[in-house]
Design an enzyme around this catalytic site. Structure first.
Site, PDB file in Angstrom:
ATOM      1  CD1 TRP A   1      47.064  26.717  -7.584  1.00  9.66           C
ATOM      2  CD2 TRP A   1      48.041  28.601  -6.846  1.00  9.66           C
ATOM      3  NE1 TRP A   1      47.573  26.458  -6.334  1.00  9.66           N
ATOM      4  CE2 TRP A   1      48.178  27.581  -5.855  1.00  9.66           C
ATOM      5  CE3 TRP A   1      48.586  29.856  -6.601  1.00  9.66           C
ATOM      6  CZ2 TRP A   1      48.827  27.807  -4.640  1.00  9.66           C
ATOM      7  CZ3 TRP A   1      49.234  30.088  -5.402  1.00  9.66           C
ATOM      8  CH2 TRP A   1      49.344  29.066  -4.440  1.00  9.66           C
TER       9      TRP A   1
ATOM     10  CG  ASP B   1      52.597  32.236 -10.284  1.00 13.72           C
ATOM     11  OD1 ASP B   1      51.550  31.770  -9.791  1.00 13.72           O
ATOM     12  OD2 ASP B   1      53.736  31.864  -9.928  1.00 13.72           O
TER      13      ASP B   1
ATOM     14  CE  LYS C   1      54.181  23.681  -7.510  1.00 11.89           C
ATOM     15  NZ  LYS C   1      53.932  25.017  -7.000  1.00 11.89           N
TER      16      LYS C   1
END
Ligand SMILES: Cc1ncc(COP(=O)(O)O)c(CN[C@@H](CCC(=O)O)C(=O)O)c1O
Length: 384
Positions: free
Chosen positions: A133, A214, A250
Site C-alpha cells: 500500500w 494489516d 471498505k
C-alpha cells in the site's frame, strides 16, 4: 520573513491525488478507478443497510456525548476482536488480547508502528512486501522505524514470487518485524494460498520473526469473513503473538467515519495488562480517545467486484486483445494489478478520462456494468 518560507511544495498523494484529477475532469463519462473505495453498479458510494439501521438506532438513542475510553468502546472492540480472531479463539477465552479502537486502518498501523518503535526488543525496522500500500512506508517511517522490502510480486507470472518471498524472509535477521497483508493484497490482488501461508508461518517461527498483519479487507476478498481471516488465525494457532490492524472503511463502507482497531496477542493476562497500560499511555497524547462509533452485507460487495472482474476480462477478450487478461479474474479483493505501464496509465487519464494510480492498479469497485465496455475499449486502445 514568514516562519514557513522554507516549507517546500510537496507532491500530490499517489492515491488520493488521483481523485483530485478525476474531479477536475469535466468529461461526463469519466471513470475513477483510483481510490480503493467500493461503488455500486451506478458508481455511487454504498452505505450498508445495517449501517443505516445502526445509525438510526444511535441517533434515536439520544446518547450523551461523554468521552469514550482511551481504547474506545468495549462493545466495539470486543466485536472487532471476535470478527478477526473468531468467536472460539483461545486468545479471547484466555483474556490475552490487547485491543484498542483506532482512527481506521491507518490509525491502527500508526499506533502499532509507534508501539513497536517504543518497545520492540529487536531491530526497529519493518519489512514491507514489494509492492505494498502506497502509505505503508510513510506510516512506519513517521513512527520512527526503518523500512525494508521483501520480494512479493512476480511481474512475469503476474503472481506471487513465493520463492523470493521465502528467501527474503529467511535472509532477514532473526526477530525481524514482517508486515503481512492478511487478504486482498493491495495493490496486486495476489494472495498466498493457505498452504503457502502455512509455510510462511513455519519460516517465521524458525526465524523468531514478528508478524504484523494489516487486515483492511476482511470479508471483502472472498465474501466470507472467516475465510479471509485464515492467515492471522493460523499464525495465532501456531503460537505467533501477532499484531493486527483492522480497517472497517471498505468492508463496512465506513470510509469517512474512520473506524478501525489495533490488537496485540500477549503471552498471558498479566502481560496483556502491562501492554494495555502502555498502549493507553501512547494514545493519550496522540488523540486522547477515539470518536463514538458503530459495526453484516460485505458478501454482496465482494460478489459484485468478482462479477466486474469477469466482465472486464470478457470485454477485453471480445475486443480481440492479444494480451492474456486472466490475472484480472485470478486476483482477489479490491484491486486488479493490470500490468499497464505508467505512460499507459497517463494515456488512460489524458485521452480516455479513466483515472487510476500510476503503478497500473485499478480499483475494481469503480467498474460498473455501465462503464465496463468503455473501460475495456480504453484499455484496448492504450495496450494495442
Ligand atoms: C492495505 C491497506 N491498509 C490500510 C489502509 C487504510 O485504510 P483506512 O481508510 O485508514 O482504514 C488501506 C486503504 N487503502 C485504499 C484507500 C485509500 C487510501 O487511504 O489509500 C487504497 O489503497 O486506495 C489499505 O489498502
Amino acid at each position: 520573513a514568514s516562519a514557513w518560507s522554507k516549507v517546500p511544495q510537496g507532491p500530490p498523494d499517489a492515491i488520493l491525488g488521483i481523485t483530485e484529477a478525476f474531479k477536475a475532469d469535466s468529461f461526463k463519462e469519466k471513470i475513477n478507478l483510483g481510490v480503493g473505495a467500493y461503488r455500486d453498479d451506478k458508481g455511487k458510494p454504498y452505505v450498508l443497510p445495517s449501517v443505516r439501521a445502526a445509525e438510526d438506532k444511535v441517533v434515536a438513542s439520544r446518547s450523551d456525548k461523554e468521552y469514550a475510553g482511551i481504547t474506545g468502546i468495549p462493545a466495539f472492540t470486543n466485536a472487532a476482536a471476535e470478527l478477526a480472531y473468531g468467536s472460539d479463539s483461545a486468545v479471547l477465552k484466555e483474556d490475552r488480547l490487547v485491543i484498542t479502537q483506532t482512527i481506521s486502518g491507518t490509525g491502527a498501523l500508526r499506533i502499532g508502528g509507534a508501539f513497536l518503535e517504543r518497545f520492540y526488543p529487536g531491530a526497529k525496522k519493518v519489512y514491507l512486501p514489494n509492492p505494498s500500500w502506497a502509505n505503508h512506508g510513510a506510516v512506519f517511517k513517521d513512527s520512527g522505524l526503518e523500512v525494508e522490502k521483501y520480494r512479493y510480486y512476480n511481474k512475469d507470472t503476474i503472481g506471487l514470487d513465493f520463492e523470493g518471498l521465502v528467501e527474503d524472509i529467511k535472509a532477514a535477521p532473526n526477530g525481524s518485524i514482517i508486515l503481512l497483508h492478511a487478504c486482498a493484497h493491495n495493490p496486486t490482488g495476489v494472495d498466498p494460498t493457505q498452504d503457502q501461508w502455512r509455510q510462511i508461518s513455519d519460516v517465521m517461527k524458525q526465524k523468531g520473526h514478528f508478524a504484523f498483519f494489516d487486515m483492511a479487507y476482511q470479508g471483502f476478498a472472498s465474501g466470507n469473513a472467516d475465510v479471509d481471516a485464515f492467515a492471522p488465525r493460523h499464525f495465532v494457532k501456531e503460537g505467533h503473538n501477532i499484531a493486527l490492524c483492522q480497517s472497517f472503511a471498505k468492508n463496512m463502507g465506513l470510509y469517512g467515519e474512520r473506524v478501525g482497531a489495533f490488537s496485540l496477542v500477549c503471552e498471558s493476562t498479566e502481560e496483556k495488562k502491562r501492554v494495555e497500560s502502555q498502549i493507553k499511555i501512547l494514545i493519550r497524547p496522540f488523540y486522547s480517545n477515539p470518536p463514538f462509533t458503530w459495526l453484516g452485507e460485505v458478501k454482496g460487495m465482494a460478489d459484485r467486484i468478482i462479477e466486474m472482474r469477469a466482465l472486464l476480462r470478457k470485454n477485453l477478450e471480445q475486443l480481440g486483445s492479444k494480451h492474456d487478461w486472466s490475472h484480472i479474474t485470478s486476483q482477489i479483493g479490491m484491486f486488479a494489478f493490470t500490468g499497464l505501464k505508467p505512460e499507459q496509465m497517463d494515456a488512460l487519464a489524458k485521452e480516455h478520462s479513466v483515472y487510476a494510480t500510476k503503478d497500473g492498479r485499478i480499483s475494481v469497485a469503480g467498474i460498473t456494468s455501465g462503464n465496463v465496455q468503455r473501460l475495456a475499449e480504453s484499455i484496448f486502445k492504450v495496450t494495442g
